[in-house]
Design a protein around this motif. Sequence first.
Motif, short mmCIF file in Angstrom:
data_model
loop_
_atom_site.label_atom_id
_atom_site.label_comp_id
_atom_site.label_asym_id
_atom_site.label_seq_id
_atom_site.Cartn_x
_atom_site.Cartn_y
_atom_site.Cartn_z
N GLU A 195 -3.66 -3.28 -9.31
CA GLU A 195 -4.86 -3.26 -8.48
C GLU A 195 -5.54 -4.63 -8.48
O GLU A 195 -6.08 -5.07 -7.46
N ASN A 196 -5.49 -5.33 -9.61
CA ASN A 196 -6.04 -6.68 -9.65
C ASN A 196 -5.22 -7.62 -8.77
O ASN A 196 -5.77 -8.49 -8.09
N HIS B 39 -10.85 -0.21 -7.83
CA HIS B 39 -9.75 0.51 -8.47
C HIS B 39 -9.36 -0.16 -9.80
O HIS B 39 -9.11 0.53 -10.79
N GLU C 191 -9.95 -2.60 -3.81
CA GLU C 191 -8.94 -2.82 -4.85
C GLU C 191 -9.59 -3.26 -6.17
O GLU C 191 -9.15 -2.85 -7.24
N GLN C 192 -10.65 -4.06 -6.07
CA GLN C 192 -11.36 -4.46 -7.29
C GLN C 192 -12.00 -3.25 -7.97
O GLN C 192 -11.97 -3.13 -9.19
N ALA D 223 -3.61 -6.72 -6.11
CA ALA D 223 -3.98 -6.35 -4.73
C ALA D 223 -5.32 -6.99 -4.37
O ALA D 223 -5.49 -7.52 -3.26
N TYR D 224 -6.26 -6.97 -5.31
CA TYR D 224 -7.56 -7.61 -5.08
C TYR D 224 -7.37 -9.10 -4.77
O TYR D 224 -7.92 -9.62 -3.79
N GLU E 81 0.84 -1.20 0.00
CA GLU E 81 0.00 0.00 0.00
C GLU E 81 0.88 1.25 0.00
O GLU E 81 0.60 2.22 -0.70
N GLU F 102 -4.79 4.67 -1.28
CA GLU F 102 -3.76 3.73 -0.83
C GLU F 102 -3.23 4.13 0.55
O GLU F 102 -2.95 3.26 1.39
N HIS G 12 -5.71 2.85 3.01
CA HIS G 12 -5.54 1.40 3.18
C HIS G 12 -4.34 1.11 4.07
O HIS G 12 -4.41 0.26 4.96
N TYR H 148 -5.80 -9.65 -1.24
CA TYR H 148 -6.74 -9.48 -0.13
C TYR H 148 -7.83 -10.56 -0.13
O TYR H 148 -8.28 -11.00 0.92
N SER I 12 2.39 1.56 -3.46
CA SER I 12 1.37 2.02 -4.41
C SER I 12 1.17 3.52 -4.30
O SER I 12 1.11 4.22 -5.30
#
Length: 163
Positions: free
Chosen positions: A103-104, A136, A133-134, A106-107, A20, A50, A53, A110, A23
């Motif tokens: 971002e994907n 984003h 994140e999704q 990161a999704y 984070e 970010e 987060h 998590y 990012s």
Amino acid sequence: MVNEKSDVLKKILETAIVQENKSKKFYLKMRDQIQNEDARKRLKLMADSEQEHEEIVTSWYEEAYGKTFDPESITSHENRLDVQKLDDNAALIDVVRLIAKAENKAYQFYKNAAFTAKTPEEKKLFETLASAEQMHADQSLTELDMLAGEEFFFSDEEIPWEI
């Protein structure tokens, strides 16, 4: 808040804090290099998100482990997520494509963390971050479509001067 202070959870939280933070810095660096004011505003919003987060995850970490975690203290690639590296000189469309991929990632990170959660609070935290994140990633894909513009269809025979 965190019932079982496992090494797995600690590693997840540390990785999340590092990524984070990274990012946020990336979005601010890109913002400083771009002239397009709308893109600058969007990158600043992404950096702010970010930062939020990072603060949420840092707070969980500090509550769970009774100490602070400095993302700058990590020098190894241990907390690194595998995302494609761009050339040193990238166009805006390349940066947006990279952001969508990051971002994907990161999704997915998590989402996987939610599966390993030991408590309902942990699960909810990771699901909430995954959802953000999704969102984003989806926004970035929409921007990518807008940057790519319209598609044109033609045959080789229609190209003048046979270039």
